[in-house]
Design a protein around this motif. Structure first.
Motif, PDB file in Angstrom:
ATOM      1  N   THR A  68      -1.251  20.519  -2.231  1.00 22.12           N
ATOM      2  CA  THR A  68      -2.258  20.017  -3.165  1.00 22.12           C
ATOM      3  C   THR A  68      -1.646  19.744  -4.536  1.00 22.12           C
ATOM      4  O   THR A  68      -1.892  18.686  -5.134  1.00 22.12           O
ATOM      5  N   SER A  69      -0.820  20.666  -5.036  1.00 20.03           N
ATOM      6  CA  SER A  69      -0.229  20.461  -6.365  1.00 20.03           C
ATOM      7  C   SER A  69       0.816  19.346  -6.337  1.00 20.03           C
ATOM      8  O   SER A  69       0.893  18.545  -7.269  1.00 20.03           O
ATOM      9  N   PHE A  70       1.597  19.250  -5.251  1.00 20.36           N
ATOM     10  CA  PHE A  70       2.569  18.168  -5.107  1.00 20.36           C
ATOM     11  C   PHE A  70       1.848  16.818  -5.075  1.00 20.36           C
ATOM     12  O   PHE A  70       2.218  15.882  -5.794  1.00 20.36           O
ATOM     13  N   ALA A  71       0.807  16.720  -4.248  1.00 19.61           N
ATOM     14  CA  ALA A  71       0.070  15.452  -4.106  1.00 19.61           C
ATOM     15  C   ALA A  71      -0.572  15.052  -5.433  1.00 19.61           C
ATOM     16  O   ALA A  71      -0.532  13.872  -5.817  1.00 19.61           O
ATOM     17  N   ALA A  72      -1.147  16.006  -6.147  1.00 17.74           N
ATOM     18  CA  ALA A  72      -1.788  15.698  -7.430  1.00 17.74           C
ATOM     19  C   ALA A  72      -0.765  15.175  -8.438  1.00 17.74           C
ATOM     20  O   ALA A  72      -1.008  14.175  -9.125  1.00 17.74           O
ATOM     21  N   ALA A  73       0.391  15.834  -8.514  1.00 16.21           N
ATOM     22  CA  ALA A  73       1.433  15.394  -9.455  1.00 16.21           C
ATOM     23  C   ALA A  73       1.971  14.027  -9.045  1.00 16.21           C
ATOM     24  O   ALA A  73       2.144  13.137  -9.891  1.00 16.21           O
ATOM     25  N   ARG A  74       2.231  13.841  -7.763  1.00 17.51           N
ATOM     26  CA  ARG A  74       2.757  12.572  -7.242  1.00 17.51           C
ATOM     27  C   ARG A  74       1.783  11.431  -7.537  1.00 17.51           C
ATOM     28  O   ARG A  74       2.164  10.369  -8.021  1.00 17.51           O
ATOM     29  N   ASN A  75       0.491  11.657  -7.264  1.00 15.93           N
ATOM     30  CA  ASN A  75      -0.507  10.611  -7.462  1.00 15.93           C
ATOM     31  C   ASN A  75      -0.692  10.285  -8.940  1.00 15.93           C
ATOM     32  O   ASN A  75      -0.857   9.123  -9.308  1.00 15.93           O
ATOM     33  N   ALA A  76      -0.670  11.308  -9.786  1.00 13.05           N
ATOM     34  CA  ALA A  76      -0.792  11.073 -11.230  1.00 13.05           C
ATOM     35  C   ALA A  76       0.395  10.245 -11.722  1.00 13.05           C
ATOM     36  O   ALA A  76       0.229   9.316 -12.522  1.00 13.05           O
ATOM     37  N   LEU A  77       1.587  10.558 -11.234  1.00 12.99           N
ATOM     38  CA  LEU A  77       2.764   9.784 -11.614  1.00 12.99           C
ATOM     39  C   LEU A  77       2.672   8.353 -11.091  1.00 12.99           C
ATOM     40  O   LEU A  77       3.026   7.408 -11.799  1.00 12.99           O
ATOM     41  N   LEU A  78       2.204   8.184  -9.847  1.00 16.33           N
ATOM     42  CA  LEU A  78       2.042   6.839  -9.296  1.00 16.33           C
ATOM     43  C   LEU A  78       1.115   6.001 -10.161  1.00 16.33           C
ATOM     44  O   LEU A  78       1.335   4.800 -10.328  1.00 16.33           O
ATOM     45  N   ASP A  79       0.071   6.622 -10.714  1.00 17.82           N
ATOM     46  CA  ASP A  79      -0.875   5.904 -11.576  1.00 17.82           C
ATOM     47  C   ASP A  79      -0.193   5.333 -12.814  1.00 17.82           C
ATOM     48  O   ASP A  79      -0.672   4.362 -13.399  1.00 17.82           O
ATOM     49  N   TYR A  97       0.840  -1.199   0.000  1.00 16.79           N
ATOM     50  CA  TYR A  97       0.000   0.000   0.000  1.00 16.79           C
ATOM     51  C   TYR A  97       0.873   1.247   0.000  1.00 16.79           C
ATOM     52  O   TYR A  97       1.783   1.375   0.828  1.00 16.79           O
ATOM     53  N   LEU A  98       0.604   2.133  -0.910  1.00 18.99           N
ATOM     54  CA  LEU A  98       1.277   3.427  -0.947  1.00 18.99           C
ATOM     55  C   LEU A  98       0.231   4.502  -0.686  1.00 18.99           C
ATOM     56  O   LEU A  98      -0.740   4.616  -1.436  1.00 18.99           O
ATOM     57  N   PRO A  99       0.411   5.276   0.388  1.00 15.89           N
ATOM     58  CA  PRO A  99      -0.569   6.322   0.682  1.00 15.89           C
ATOM     59  C   PRO A  99      -0.653   7.331  -0.470  1.00 15.89           C
ATOM     60  O   PRO A  99       0.337   7.589  -1.140  1.00 15.89           O
ATOM     61  N   ARG A 100      -1.846   7.855  -0.663  1.00 11.71           N
ATOM     62  CA  ARG A 100      -2.074   8.834  -1.731  1.00 11.71           C
ATOM     63  C   ARG A 100      -2.829  10.042  -1.173  1.00 11.71           C
ATOM     64  O   ARG A 100      -4.000  10.249  -1.489  1.00 11.71           O
ATOM     65  N   PRO A 101      -2.152  10.830  -0.349  1.00 11.80           N
ATOM     66  CA  PRO A 101      -2.825  12.028   0.164  1.00 11.80           C
ATOM     67  C   PRO A 101      -3.161  12.967  -0.993  1.00 11.80           C
ATOM     68  O   PRO A 101      -2.479  12.955  -2.020  1.00 11.80           O
ATOM     69  N   THR A 102      -4.206  13.740  -0.804  1.00 10.67           N
ATOM     70  CA  THR A 102      -4.612  14.676  -1.857  1.00 10.67           C
ATOM     71  C   THR A 102      -4.413  16.127  -1.452  1.00 10.67           C
ATOM     72  O   THR A 102      -4.510  17.016  -2.286  1.00 10.67           O
ATOM     73  N   ALA A 103      -4.141  16.369  -0.180  1.00  7.45           N
ATOM     74  CA  ALA A 103      -3.948  17.735   0.298  1.00  7.45           C
ATOM     75  C   ALA A 103      -3.161  17.694   1.601  1.00  7.45           C
ATOM     76  O   ALA A 103      -3.014  16.635   2.216  1.00  7.45           O
ATOM     77  N   GLY A 104      -2.691  18.857   2.007  1.00  8.27           N
ATOM     78  CA  GLY A 104      -1.947  18.982   3.248  1.00  8.27           C
ATOM     79  C   GLY A 104      -0.807  19.960   3.074  1.00  8.27           C
ATOM     80  O   GLY A 104      -0.538  20.438   1.971  1.00  8.27           O
ATOM     81  N   ASP A 105      -0.136  20.247   4.167  1.00  7.68           N
ATOM     82  CA  ASP A 105       1.049  21.102   4.150  1.00  7.68           C
ATOM     83  C   ASP A 105       2.130  20.362   3.360  1.00  7.68           C
ATOM     84  O   ASP A 105       2.456  19.210   3.679  1.00  7.68           O
ATOM     85  N   VAL A 106       2.694  20.985   2.358  1.00  7.13           N
ATOM     86  CA  VAL A 106       3.682  20.323   1.507  1.00  7.13           C
ATOM     87  C   VAL A 106       4.856  19.789   2.317  1.00  7.13           C
ATOM     88  O   VAL A 106       5.384  18.709   2.017  1.00  7.13           O
ATOM     89  N   VAL A 107       5.262  20.506   3.356  1.00  7.01           N
ATOM     90  CA  VAL A 107       6.380  20.043   4.180  1.00  7.01           C
ATOM     91  C   VAL A 107       6.015  18.718   4.836  1.00  7.01           C
ATOM     92  O   VAL A 107       6.801  17.764   4.815  1.00  7.01           O
ATOM     93  N   GLU A 108       4.820  18.636   5.392  1.00  4.10           N
ATOM     94  CA  GLU A 108       4.389  17.395   6.052  1.00  4.10           C
ATOM     95  C   GLU A 108       4.240  16.249   5.064  1.00  4.10           C
ATOM     96  O   GLU A 108       4.600  15.108   5.368  1.00  4.10           O
TER      97      GLU A 108
END
Length: 183
Positions: free
Chosen positions: A144-155, A5-16
């Motif tokens: 939000t933008s980091f998570a969106a890019a990361r998740n799209a790449l994971l896909d 399982y790889l977590p896929r957050p969609t929002a949050g503080d980019v540092v966290e």
């Protein structure tokens, strides 16, 4: 092969969000060192998340932190150089045919050295200024933008040997690996 399982957050503080990935990398490296773990699953999970994370940082985080004057172009370029070095070590790990060999163990150790060095530097020279010099609202927007890019790449399953090889070759062509001869 077991998929981890790889977590896929969609929002949050980019540092966290970045710190959460750093802890995930450490956990996956522990699994790669454990002869009783599903090393193949850990290797693929680490490859996918490491590539997605680094690419998302370079696309979404580093340029915006430079524009916000939180970090200089030197820090961003150094981070990209260290991503390239880590990807080169990851490629060596992915090219190991078996997970129960000395070659595999050596490749894990080399990747771990590169990754732990980068994590330490990034947390001090990039994430600390992001914490102190960038507003919470901007960090949330970056998250939000980091998570969106990361998740799209994971896909896309970015940790395939062919994709990592392509990324390493591009980094070499861009001069991001040129310091290797000095090591």
């Amino acid at each position: 092969m077991t998929n981890l399982y790889l977590p896929r957050p969609t929002a949050g503080d980019v540092v966290e969000l970045i710190l959460e990935d750093h802890r995930l990398f450490e956990d996956l490296l522990r699994q790669l060192r454990d002869a009783t773990a599903d090393r193949e699953a850990a290797r693929q999970a680490l490859a996918d998340v490491l590539i997605a994370h680094g690419e998302a940082e370079e696309q979404e985080v580093y340029p915006k932190l430079v524009r916000k004057d939180a970090i200089g172009t030197h820090e961003a370029e150094h981070g990209e150089h260290e991503h390239a070095e880590g990807n080169e070590k990851l490629l060596a790990l992915l090219e190991c045919k078996a997970t129960d060999t000395q070659k595999f163990d050596d490749a894990v150790e080399e990747l771990q050295k590169a990754l732990m060095h980068h994590i330490g530097e990034e947390e001090q020279t990039i994430l600390n200024p992001a914490r102190t010099d960038v507003s919470e609202a901007v960090r949330a927007e970056l998250g939000t933008s980091f998570a969106a890019a990361r998740n799209a790449l994971l896909d896309e399953g970015p940790g395939s040997v062919a994709n990592v090889r392509r990324i390493v070759q591009e980094a070499a062509a861009e001069g991001k690996l040129e310091d290797d001869e000095d090591e």
